[in-house]
Design an enzyme around this catalytic site. Sequence first.
Site, PDB file in Angstrom:
ATOM      1  CB  CYS A 128      -0.908   0.004   1.230  1.00 24.69           C
ATOM      2  SG  CYS A 128      -2.181  -1.260   1.135  1.00 24.69           S
ATOM      3  CB  CYS A 210      -4.289  -0.705  -1.012  1.00 25.64           C
ATOM      4  SG  CYS A 210      -2.741  -1.591  -0.828  1.00 25.64           S
TER       5      CYS A 210
END
Length: 309
Positions: A128, A210
């Site tokens: 992420c 993400c």
Amino acid sequence: MANHRFSPVSEGEQPCCDISRKAQICLCVVLSLLVLVIIAVVTAILMWPRSPPNHKEWQGSGTTAHFGDIVLGRCYTYTQIVRPELRDKDCQKIQEVFLKSFLSKDPCDATEQDYQPLIELANQTVPCNKTVFWSKTKELAHQYTRVQQALFTLENTLLGYIADDLSWCGDSGSSEINYQSCPTRRDNCSSNPVSVFWNTVSKRFAEDACGVVHVVLNGSLNEAFDRRSTFGRVEIHNLHPKKVHTLQAWVMHDIGGVRSDSCSSSSIRDLKSIISERNITFTCQNNYRPVRFLQCVKNPEHPSCTSGI
Ligand code: 2NF
């Protein structure tokens, strides 16, 4: 009579031995010549340069020479040297499945499904906050991720690394690679193996993102954001709002180039509205400093690099 006296023919033998020996020699010569001719013909057939298979002719350049070897070599380089955490990937299998995804198929009818087995095989997790998209800024974006090794553009993932700058296609009528020509959008063939590949892996790259994601855009073009680009057509629409909370755009101007577009321009407003409608926060910075520094490394004397950028 003299012939009779000195003849080696013994009693009961045919007196025609001279002729028979000549015939034997003749036969030997003829047979030897025949064998030589056969050897020559077989050699000629084997050595004759084979004409390439008759593939359909397209406007784009053909498959990159040594495509299979390049795929295999890049796969090993990536998995053994660039990202050794992926050292257990089976590069032979990846090469085989990549070839299978387009060989013996109509090169104007490639589909996302063709690449699913390859995508599964090369599956990789990008952490992420580390995804970097780019549009019309390929070189700059890659200079940045080369320095910031924790960041990933698509070409910093295994599949993007393997396929970057390569061309490939096959033919429905043959199981061979077409090294002569490949279809492009100019052939009215948008579903060609290369375009479908990039659309498919770009979609997957965006779906997997993400946290905060970034995009490097080119502010020296009339429109830094183009809805028709892969970024505008595929990537932004496949970000998952539940996973991606912010898209950070960095609009970069070429050093010494025009500043035609910036965060306040209509194309960036267009991008902001698409992103906001998808419930993702949008932020924008002109000439993001860490990337600007890289541009300045190449142009250290330029006023915009010497007077506090
Ligand atoms: O070749 C690549 N490495 C590549 C190709 C297409 C898409 C990478 N991508 C991914 C990257 F990860 C970026 O995040 O998409 C983003 C860049 O694509 P873009 O279309 O937004 O950016 P451009 O600079 O306009 O194009 C990049 C390359 O893709 C080709 C284009 O010719 C250029 O070489 N390209 C763009 N759209 C298509 C298409 N529909 C295309 N090639 C074939 N079909």
